[in-house]
Design an enzyme around this catalytic site. Structure first.
Site, PDB file in Angstrom:
ATOM      1  N   LYS A 125       0.749  -0.999  -0.113  1.00  0.00           N
ATOM      2  CA  LYS A 125      -0.021   0.149  -0.041  1.00  0.00           C
ATOM      3  C   LYS A 125       1.001   1.233   0.046  1.00  0.00           C
ATOM      4  CE  LYS A 125      -3.877  -2.099   2.255  1.00  0.00           C
ATOM      5  NZ  LYS A 125      -5.070  -1.943   3.384  1.00  0.00           N
ATOM      6  N   TYR A 170     -12.316  -2.137  -4.005  1.00  0.00           N
ATOM      7  CA  TYR A 170     -12.838  -2.570  -2.558  1.00  0.00           C
ATOM      8  C   TYR A 170     -14.258  -2.558  -2.379  1.00  0.00           C
ATOM      9  CZ  TYR A 170      -8.312  -2.420  -0.249  1.00  0.00           C
ATOM     10  OH  TYR A 170      -7.088  -2.534   0.332  1.00  0.00           O
ATOM     11  N   ARG A 193      -1.560 -14.355   4.395  1.00  0.00           N
ATOM     12  CA  ARG A 193      -2.392 -13.582   5.493  1.00  0.00           C
ATOM     13  C   ARG A 193      -1.742 -13.752   6.780  1.00  0.00           C
ATOM     14  NH1 ARG A 193      -7.083 -11.544   4.016  1.00  0.00           N
ATOM     15  NH2 ARG A 193      -8.019 -11.707   6.202  1.00  0.00           N
ATOM     16  N   ARG A 219       2.586  -6.315   8.909  1.00  0.00           N
ATOM     17  CA  ARG A 219       1.489  -5.322   9.460  1.00  0.00           C
ATOM     18  C   ARG A 219       2.224  -4.748  10.920  1.00  0.00           C
ATOM     19  NH1 ARG A 219      -4.097  -7.793   7.264  1.00  0.00           N
ATOM     20  NH2 ARG A 219      -4.234  -6.522   5.488  1.00  0.00           N
ATOM     21  N   ASN A 230      -2.142  -0.191   6.730  1.00  0.00           N
ATOM     22  CA  ASN A 230      -1.733  -1.120   7.288  1.00  0.00           C
ATOM     23  C   ASN A 230      -0.714  -2.007   6.289  1.00  0.00           C
ATOM     24  OD1 ASN A 230      -3.605  -2.134   5.700  1.00  0.00           O
ATOM     25  ND2 ASN A 230      -4.611  -3.648   7.048  1.00  0.00           N
ATOM     26  N   HIS A 268      -2.274  -5.467   1.433  1.00  0.00           N
ATOM     27  CA  HIS A 268      -3.495  -6.237   1.507  1.00  0.00           C
ATOM     28  C   HIS A 268      -3.208  -7.492   0.759  1.00  0.00           C
ATOM     29  CE1 HIS A 268      -7.404  -7.336  -0.033  1.00  0.00           C
ATOM     30  NE2 HIS A 268      -6.999  -7.605  -1.228  1.00  0.00           N
ATOM     31  N   GLU A 328      -9.415 -10.799  -7.883  1.00  0.00           N
ATOM     32  CA  GLU A 328      -8.350  -9.662  -7.519  1.00  0.00           C
ATOM     33  C   GLU A 328      -7.250  -9.922  -8.709  1.00  0.00           C
ATOM     34  OE1 GLU A 328      -9.445  -9.061  -2.936  1.00  0.00           O
ATOM     35  OE2 GLU A 328      -7.346  -9.585  -3.450  1.00  0.00           O
TER      36      GLU A 328
HETATM   37  P1  CMP Z   1      -7.027  -4.898   3.284  1.00  0.00           P
HETATM   38  O1  CMP Z   1      -6.714  -6.223   3.622  1.00  0.00           O
HETATM   39  O2  CMP Z   1      -6.829  -3.924   2.236  1.00  0.00           O
HETATM   40  O3  CMP Z   1      -8.753  -4.947   3.242  1.00  0.00           O
HETATM   41  C1  CMP Z   1      -9.668  -4.204   3.593  1.00  0.00           C
HETATM   42  C2  CMP Z   1      -9.152  -3.024   4.247  1.00  0.00           C
HETATM   43  O4  CMP Z   1     -10.058  -2.208   5.025  1.00  0.00           O
HETATM   44  C3  CMP Z   1      -8.318  -3.511   5.642  1.00  0.00           C
HETATM   45  O5  CMP Z   1      -7.135  -4.056   5.040  1.00  0.00           O
HETATM   46  C4  CMP Z   1      -8.116  -2.113   6.314  1.00  0.00           C
HETATM   47  O6  CMP Z   1      -6.971  -1.527   5.821  1.00  0.00           O
HETATM   48  C5  CMP Z   1      -9.234  -1.551   5.998  1.00  0.00           C
HETATM   49  N1  CMP Z   1     -10.048  -1.341   7.297  1.00  0.00           N
HETATM   50  C6  CMP Z   1     -10.349  -2.658   7.806  1.00  0.00           C
HETATM   51  N2  CMP Z   1     -11.310  -1.935   8.905  1.00  0.00           N
HETATM   52  C7  CMP Z   1     -11.086  -0.615   9.192  1.00  0.00           C
HETATM   53  C8  CMP Z   1     -11.498   0.228  10.047  1.00  0.00           C
HETATM   54  N3  CMP Z   1     -12.029   0.025  11.209  1.00  0.00           N
HETATM   55  N4  CMP Z   1     -11.089   1.757   9.559  1.00  0.00           N
HETATM   56  C9  CMP Z   1     -10.267   1.777   8.749  1.00  0.00           C
HETATM   57  N5  CMP Z   1     -10.002   1.053   7.647  1.00  0.00           N
HETATM   58  C10 CMP Z   1     -10.496  -0.295   7.865  1.00  0.00           C
END
Ligand code: CMP
Length: 139
Positions: free
Chosen positions: A10, A50, A86, A103, A113, A116, A127
């Protein structure tokens, strides 16, 4: 079983020049990077990618964050690649992630974070298709 999964490094991580550091986590754990490219997602491409999260309260923040700078999209290959990736990434919220995960080591917040990864084999296929054509993936 050998699987393919989609990974995104990211913008919070590319901004801090962490692409190589993060890739070493995948390779040390036995995943191979079989396709990779660096690109910018537009806000509307982020919203499409998303879309499953569009009803969530954090949707706008998430799309703003992922389109705020370059991302590195990649296809990872290996045994149980979806679950293994993961595990290598750690929990969504860096505060809850195990030590020595991407992370935990690099994440700034739950939205920023650093990585993804697809959450199922079915989503991995979708994806990967979103970002890559068949001929871009070299097993
Ligand atoms: P990702 O694996 O990219 O998939 C969906 C993303 O949503 C997740 O990682 C987080 O970065 C984001 N995400 C999930 N929960 C929250 C939250 N409560 N606030 C902000 N971002 C979130």
């Amino acid at each position: 079983m050998r699987e393919l999964t989609l990974s995104i490094i990211k913008p919070d991580a590319t901004r801090r020049n962490l692409t190589g550091a993060i890739n070493s986590y995948f390779e040390k754990a036995g995943l191979s990077i079989v396709a990779q490219k660096r690109l910018m997602l537009s806000r509307s491409q982020a919203e499409t990618f998303y879309a499953v999260h569009k009803e969530r309260p954090f949707f706008q923040e998430l799309c703003k964050s992922i389109s705020s700078g370059p991302v590195v999209v990649q296809v990872l290959s290996g045994n149980n690649a979806v679950a293994l990736n993961r595990k290598i990434m750690g929990a969504t919220n860096p505060e809850n992630a195990d030590k020595n995960t991407i992370r935990k080591d690099f994440g700034v917040s739950i939205a920023e974070n650093s990585a993804h990864g697809s959450d199922s084999l079915e989503n991995a296929e979708k994806e990967i298709r979103f970002f890559f054509s068949e001929m871009e993936i070299i097993p």
